[in-house]
Design a protein around this motif. Structure first.
Motif, PDB file in Angstrom:
ATOM      1  N   GLU A 359       0.821  -1.205   0.000  1.00  0.00           N
ATOM      2  CA  GLU A 359       0.000   0.000   0.000  1.00  0.00           C
ATOM      3  C   GLU A 359       0.862   1.265   0.000  1.00  0.00           C
ATOM      4  OE1 GLU A 359      -3.406   0.411  -0.167  1.00  0.00           O
ATOM      5  OE2 GLU A 359      -3.340  -1.692  -0.726  1.00  0.00           O
ATOM      6  N   SER A 360       2.103   1.147   0.473  1.00  0.00           N
ATOM      7  CA  SER A 360       2.982   2.314   0.544  1.00  0.00           C
ATOM      8  C   SER A 360       3.722   2.574  -0.765  1.00  0.00           C
ATOM      9  CB  SER A 360       4.010   2.120   1.673  1.00  0.00           C
ATOM     10  OG  SER A 360       3.360   1.940   2.914  1.00  0.00           O
ATOM     11  N   ILE A 361       3.800   1.590  -1.636  1.00  0.00           N
ATOM     12  CA  ILE A 361       4.510   1.784  -2.908  1.00  0.00           C
ATOM     13  C   ILE A 361       3.745   2.795  -3.748  1.00  0.00           C
ATOM     14  CG2 ILE A 361       5.200   0.645  -5.058  1.00  0.00           C
ATOM     15  CD1 ILE A 361       5.639  -1.896  -3.461  1.00  0.00           C
ATOM     16  N   TYR A 363       3.712   3.245  -6.891  1.00  0.00           N
ATOM     17  CA  TYR A 363       3.303   2.729  -8.195  1.00  0.00           C
ATOM     18  C   TYR A 363       2.014   1.922  -8.049  1.00  0.00           C
ATOM     19  CZ  TYR A 363       8.242   3.695  -9.142  1.00  0.00           C
ATOM     20  OH  TYR A 363       9.462   4.285  -9.260  1.00  0.00           O
ATOM     21  N   GLY A 364       1.352   1.731  -9.184  1.00  0.00           N
ATOM     22  CA  GLY A 364       0.162   0.892  -9.186  1.00  0.00           C
ATOM     23  C   GLY A 364       0.556  -0.576  -9.189  1.00  0.00           C
ATOM     24  N   ILE A 365       0.176  -1.317  -8.173  1.00  0.00           N
ATOM     25  CA  ILE A 365       0.454  -2.753  -8.064  1.00  0.00           C
ATOM     26  C   ILE A 365      -0.872  -3.486  -8.178  1.00  0.00           C
ATOM     27  CG2 ILE A 365       1.480  -4.590  -6.701  1.00  0.00           C
ATOM     28  CD1 ILE A 365       3.484  -2.475  -7.493  1.00  0.00           C
ATOM     29  N   ILE A 366      -0.965  -4.339  -9.198  1.00  0.00           N
ATOM     30  CA  ILE A 366      -2.210  -5.074  -9.460  1.00  0.00           C
ATOM     31  C   ILE A 366      -1.848  -6.548  -9.621  1.00  0.00           C
ATOM     32  CG2 ILE A 366      -4.243  -5.272 -10.930  1.00  0.00           C
ATOM     33  CD1 ILE A 366      -3.557  -2.439 -11.991  1.00  0.00           C
ATOM     34  N   THR A 367      -2.566  -7.429  -8.929  1.00  0.00           N
ATOM     35  CA  THR A 367      -2.363  -8.869  -9.106  1.00  0.00           C
ATOM     36  C   THR A 367      -3.687  -9.504  -9.512  1.00  0.00           C
ATOM     37  OG1 THR A 367      -2.845  -9.405  -6.787  1.00  0.00           O
ATOM     38  CG2 THR A 367      -0.557  -8.913  -7.350  1.00  0.00           C
ATOM     39  N   THR A 368      -3.570 -10.596 -10.270  1.00  0.00           N
ATOM     40  CA  THR A 368      -4.752 -11.343 -10.710  1.00  0.00           C
ATOM     41  C   THR A 368      -4.512 -12.825 -10.475  1.00  0.00           C
ATOM     42  OG1 THR A 368      -4.037 -11.781 -12.983  1.00  0.00           O
ATOM     43  CG2 THR A 368      -5.043  -9.636 -12.549  1.00  0.00           C
ATOM     44  N   ASP A 369      -5.610 -13.597 -10.524  1.00  0.00           N
ATOM     45  CA  ASP A 369      -5.462 -15.049 -10.486  1.00  0.00           C
ATOM     46  C   ASP A 369      -5.163 -15.533 -11.900  1.00  0.00           C
ATOM     47  OD1 ASP A 369      -7.863 -14.902 -11.840  1.00  0.00           O
ATOM     48  OD2 ASP A 369      -9.076 -15.570 -10.142  1.00  0.00           O
ATOM     49  N   LYS A 370      -5.071 -16.855 -12.087  1.00  0.00           N
ATOM     50  CA  LYS A 370      -4.694 -17.373 -13.401  1.00  0.00           C
ATOM     51  C   LYS A 370      -5.777 -17.157 -14.457  1.00  0.00           C
ATOM     52  CE  LYS A 370      -6.143 -22.106 -12.253  1.00  0.00           C
ATOM     53  NZ  LYS A 370      -5.677 -23.511 -12.145  1.00  0.00           N
ATOM     54  N   GLU A 371      -7.028 -16.880 -14.019  1.00  0.00           N
ATOM     55  CA  GLU A 371      -8.097 -16.569 -14.977  1.00  0.00           C
ATOM     56  C   GLU A 371      -8.126 -15.092 -15.332  1.00  0.00           C
ATOM     57  OE1 GLU A 371      -8.800 -18.627 -12.341  1.00  0.00           O
ATOM     58  OE2 GLU A 371      -8.781 -20.435 -13.599  1.00  0.00           O
ATOM     59  N   GLY A 372      -7.284 -14.294 -14.704  1.00  0.00           N
ATOM     60  CA  GLY A 372      -7.224 -12.870 -15.025  1.00  0.00           C
ATOM     61  C   GLY A 372      -8.143 -12.011 -14.189  1.00  0.00           C
ATOM     62  N   LYS A 373      -8.694 -12.534 -13.096  1.00  0.00           N
ATOM     63  CA  LYS A 373      -9.549 -11.736 -12.224  1.00  0.00           C
ATOM     64  C   LYS A 373      -8.694 -11.016 -11.180  1.00  0.00           C
ATOM     65  CE  LYS A 373     -13.683 -14.606 -12.772  1.00  0.00           C
ATOM     66  NZ  LYS A 373     -14.701 -15.419 -12.079  1.00  0.00           N
ATOM     67  N   PHE A 377      -5.427  -4.625  -5.509  1.00  0.00           N
ATOM     68  CA  PHE A 377      -5.413  -3.328  -6.184  1.00  0.00           C
ATOM     69  C   PHE A 377      -4.973  -2.310  -5.124  1.00  0.00           C
ATOM     70  CE2 PHE A 377      -7.371   0.198  -8.622  1.00  0.00           C
ATOM     71  CZ  PHE A 377      -7.033  -0.187  -9.911  1.00  0.00           C
ATOM     72  N   ASN A 378      -3.675  -1.930  -5.134  1.00  0.00           N
ATOM     73  CA  ASN A 378      -3.163  -1.119  -4.029  1.00  0.00           C
ATOM     74  C   ASN A 378      -3.556   0.358  -4.175  1.00  0.00           C
ATOM     75  OD1 ASN A 378      -1.454  -0.213  -6.041  1.00  0.00           O
ATOM     76  ND2 ASN A 378       0.372  -0.272  -4.755  1.00  0.00           N
ATOM     77  N   GLN A 379      -3.166   1.173  -3.178  1.00  0.00           N
ATOM     78  CA  GLN A 379      -3.521   2.597  -3.187  1.00  0.00           C
ATOM     79  C   GLN A 379      -2.901   3.320  -4.379  1.00  0.00           C
ATOM     80  OE1 GLN A 379      -2.528   4.375   0.572  1.00  0.00           O
ATOM     81  NE2 GLN A 379      -4.090   3.243   1.712  1.00  0.00           N
ATOM     82  N   SER A 385      -5.456   5.294 -11.368  1.00  0.00           N
ATOM     83  CA  SER A 385      -6.577   5.016 -12.279  1.00  0.00           C
ATOM     84  C   SER A 385      -7.867   5.725 -11.900  1.00  0.00           C
ATOM     85  CB  SER A 385      -6.838   3.508 -12.310  1.00  0.00           C
ATOM     86  OG  SER A 385      -7.302   3.058 -11.052  1.00  0.00           O
ATOM     87  N   GLY A 386      -8.001   6.095 -10.631  1.00  0.00           N
ATOM     88  CA  GLY A 386      -9.249   6.706 -10.190  1.00  0.00           C
ATOM     89  C   GLY A 386     -10.287   5.693  -9.757  1.00  0.00           C
ATOM     90  N   TYR A 387     -10.002   4.385  -9.906  1.00  0.00           N
ATOM     91  CA  TYR A 387     -10.932   3.343  -9.486  1.00  0.00           C
ATOM     92  C   TYR A 387     -10.607   2.920  -8.056  1.00  0.00           C
ATOM     93  CZ  TYR A 387     -11.996   2.861 -14.468  1.00  0.00           C
ATOM     94  OH  TYR A 387     -12.368   3.101 -15.763  1.00  0.00           O
ATOM     95  N   THR A 388     -11.625   2.484  -7.333  1.00  0.00           N
ATOM     96  CA  THR A 388     -11.430   1.985  -5.977  1.00  0.00           C
ATOM     97  C   THR A 388     -11.296   0.467  -6.000  1.00  0.00           C
ATOM     98  OG1 THR A 388     -13.811   1.716  -5.583  1.00  0.00           O
ATOM     99  CG2 THR A 388     -12.821   3.870  -5.055  1.00  0.00           C
ATOM    100  N   LYS A 389     -10.805  -0.092  -4.895  1.00  0.00           N
ATOM    101  CA  LYS A 389     -10.660  -1.548  -4.796  1.00  0.00           C
ATOM    102  C   LYS A 389     -11.986  -2.248  -5.015  1.00  0.00           C
ATOM    103  CE  LYS A 389      -6.802  -1.595  -1.447  1.00  0.00           C
ATOM    104  NZ  LYS A 389      -6.570  -0.133  -1.438  1.00  0.00           N
ATOM    105  N   GLU A 390     -13.029  -1.703  -4.402  1.00  0.00           N
ATOM    106  CA  GLU A 390     -14.344  -2.342  -4.483  1.00  0.00           C
ATOM    107  C   GLU A 390     -14.845  -2.410  -5.925  1.00  0.00           C
ATOM    108  OE1 GLU A 390     -13.515   0.058  -2.452  1.00  0.00           O
ATOM    109  OE2 GLU A 390     -13.443  -1.038  -0.550  1.00  0.00           O
TER     110      GLU A 390
END
Length: 700
Positions: A359-361, A363-373, A377-379, A385-390
């Motif tokens: 959360e402190s980095i 940069y945008g850090i995004i992880t997905t599962d193997k299906e791409g979901k 989604f960090n701060q 992006s302007g999108y929230t985690k929810e």
């Protein structure tokens, strides 16, 4: 108890016990069966060999008896000097009537004509008769033929014996024909089992007698047994023969080159051992089932606490508990419970620690599962992006509208093509539709089996950096033009001195019209020189940032550039060597950008020759390309550094932005060309390749 049966640990424990017991019993069972089968099989082979030996002797005796019979008949025929055939005919009838193996007997004279046959058998002829008689004549001994086909369709084997007079001269032969049906019946009497078979073959591998008469006439020439008998070998063979899986003992019969095969059905032969095998198998099943229930009952006290611990782990994984209850077993399971409770606390602490780091980095850090979901989604990603985690967690990554069309999303190369991205620049749109310049990297999460279990994306906002790069590039261009301006200052100063001197002379003497005219002409010529010089300078510096493409003469651009830098060359004591293979070399390019490429390279070369030297400029015609070589005699670039010189901001000078050669490389690539650097202690060569154009530009 139901829970115990549903436990995977119980199943595994019981399965291991079952496998151990099963393996042990199976090993004992199969060893016993193999020993039994090998013993029975050895007995079968021995019995088959004995039968083959016995029957080969019997068959030899049968044929020896027939040979002896026709030998006696030949003596009767030779002793008949008065033409009275009754003696040997009676003997022939006596022989045939007492031995059912005879089909008939025929007496042949030296002209190969039949002179007598037993009266109650129809005579028959065949094609091989002359060959057989010739063989008997030159060998002067008995001969047993291969399988014969008589004209009336009967199959037989002939036994011939020569008729020789007292001087040993050939006078004919006695031929006895074997009744193969009787011979087959004789062999059938000694066959082993209902599926067994006794077989007699001739020298050609053709069956002449078989306990099943339908096989008479068929060939075993290409069969392994037939091939072995043709080489007078004896032995045992096992395999498919006569429609059954048989064990065959074969033995050659020297008399007549015949071969005897005693076949026995393996299945029938092994029948005595099956009852023993059946009894052993029943005992095996009983011990196995009994052992299984003993293992199942005995595992209850061991597995029950493990099952309780397993249920606690499942609840912990689902978030239903955050600690482990102690199992009072007084053994290793109790210690395991304590260890797992400690591990649970450590995992919670590490999870919080890692979450805080992510959360402190910035940069945008995004992880997905193997299906791409989306999983995380960090701060930084929210801010970028302007999108929230929810709004994004749990949704397919490609559904987040970073681009207007899914196929344009750079992330899809990782998700769909399985390709990692390393600091690749692109752009995205935030939630409000603002375009952002970003730098993207991606990687895979892999499990212990090296299969992909998820994906990691790092998104960095480089909009400010891109603006700074453009600013520095513009400064680099202005710096280059500034050096050009300094280079032409001397060229402008001298004409201005001439204009000033001429103007002052006119002021001093305006009465002499010719003198005034000469001074005026000098002013006009000098002004023209200045205009030409400034025009050339403007040609190199004009143009917008994009640089409209046109047909440009490389030679002309180089000539103008070298002329503008002439004073700079003089100041640095640098001599110019020009080698232009052509007078004109046209390419499609932006004139200002092309001049920028040459200018940046030449200025780098001049900086490398601060103590003077030689600058060599070449234009070479190479098929569909123009090769422009610019070489200096400076100190050269160290080998470890030469591969980095085209990278932005890389420089070995104390002053400078490090963008000169980077800009040259970028412009050359945009024009469809290539640029390479070669360097040693004698200097550096910059080689530029540009595609030709056959068209010519408008003359100025």
């Amino acid at each position: 108890m139901k829970q115990l049966f549903q436990s995977k640990i119980t199943k595994r424990y019981v399965l291991i016990n079952f496998v151990v017991i099963f393996s042990s019993l199976a090993l004992i069972y199969f060893l016993t069966i193999n020993v039994l089968n090998d013993s029975v099989h050895s007995e079968i082979e021995y019995r088959s060999k004995i039968s083959a030996k016995t029957y080969s002797t019997k068959v030899s005796h049968l044929f020896e008896k027939m040979i002896n019979d026709i030998r006696i008949i030949s003596k009767f025929v030779l002793s008949d000097t008065n033409g009275d055939t009754s003696l040997y005919v009676d003997e022939m009838q006596h022989v045939v009537s007492n031995n059912p193996l005879y089909l008939f007997i025929d007496v042949i004279d030296e002209s190969n004509n039949s002179i007598n046959t037993i009266s109650n058998v129809k005579k028959s002829h065949y094609r091989e008769l002359d060959k057989i008689l010739d063989r008997i004549e030159w060998s002067q001994t008995f001969y047993i033929t291969n399988l014969l086909m008589l004209e009336d369709g009967r199959k037989t084997v002939g036994i011939g014996y020569p008729i020789l007079d007292e001087n040993g001269e050939y006078r004919g032969a006695v031929l006895a024909y074997v009744n193969l049906h009787i011979l087959s019946d004789f062999l059938a009497e000694g066959k082993i089992g209902s599926e067994g078979a006794n077989v007699l073959i001739d020298r050609n591998g053709t069956i002449i007698a078989h306990s099943e008469e339908k096989y008479i006439g068929t060939s075993l020439k290409n069969h392994p047994v037939g091939e072995s008998l043709s080489k007078y070998k004896s032995g045992v063979w096992e395999g498919k023969m006569f429609g059954n899986f048989l064990l065959a003992s074969y033995r050659p019969i020297t008399l007549g080159g015949l071969g005897l095969i005693i076949c026995e059905s393996v299945e029938e032969a092994m029948e005595p051992s099956r009852q023993v095998q059946s009894l052993q198998f029943k005992g095996f099943l009983f011990v196995l089932i009994f052992s299984y229930f003993i293992a199942l009952i005995g595992s209850y006290k061991v597995i029950n606490p493990i099952t309780q611990l397993t249920n606690q782990v499942k609840e912990y994984a689902k978030g239903k508990r955050d600690n482990f209850e102690l199992l009072r077993t007084g053994d290793e399971l109790e210690n395991l419970t304590l260890t797992m409770a400690s591990m649970a606390r450590e995992l919670r602490d590490k999870e919080k620690y890692l979450f805080t780091i992510l959360e402190s980095i910035p940069y945008g850090i995004i992880t997905t599962d193997k299906e791409g979901k989306v999983v995380m989604f960090n701060q930084g990603a929210e801010k970028l992006s302007g999108y929230t985690k929810e709004e994004v967690i749990g949704k397919p990554f490609v559904d987040i509208p970073f681009r207007k069309q899914e196929e344009e999303i750079l992330f899809s190369k990782t998700l769909k093509e399985g390709r990692e991205i390393n600091d690749q620049e692109t752009y995205i749109y935030d939630k409000l539709g603002n375009k952002l310049d970003v730098q993207i990297s991606s990687a895979f999460f892999k499990g212990e089996d090296q299969n992909k279990t998820g994906y990691l994306f790092i998104v960095r906002d480089v909009s400010d950096i891109k603006k700074m790069e453009e600013y520095l590039k513009q400064n680099e261009k202005l710096a280059s033009l500034g050096q050009l301006t300094a280079g032409i200052a001397h060229e402008i100063k001298n004409p201005l001195n001439i204009i000033q001197a001429a103007a002052e002379a006119i002021q001093l003497d305006t009465n002499d019209a010719a003198y005034v005219k000469d001074m005026t002409d000098d002013i006009l010529d000098t002004t023209e020189r200045l205009n030409q010089l400034l025009s050339e300078f403007l040609k190199l510096s004009k143009g917008d940032s994009n640089g409209d493409s046109e047909i440009v003469d490389i030679v002309e651009v180089l000539e103008e550039l070298l002329a503008l830098l002439n004073n700079r060359f003089s100041e640095l004591n640098v001599s110019i060597e020009k080698t232009f293979a052509v007078e004109e070399a046209f390419v499609v390019a932006s004139r200002a950008k092309l001049a920028q490429v040459f200018l940046n390279i030449i200025l780098n070369s001049l900086q490398a020759m601060e103590e003077g030297g030689t600058l060599t400029v070449q234009v070479i015609d190479e098929d569909a390309k123009w090769l422009i070589n610019i070489k200096d005699t400076g100190a050269g670039i160290p080998e470890p550094e030469i591969k980095w010189i085209f990278n932005p901001f890389y420089t070995t000078k104390k002053e400078g932005t490090g963008l000169g050669l980077s800009i040259a490389y970028e412009i050359t690539t945009q024009m469809g060309g290539e640029i390479q650097a070669f360097s040693d202690q004698n200097g550096t060569l910059m080689s530029i390749q540009l595609p030709k154009t056959e068209e010519r530009g408008d003359s100025e």
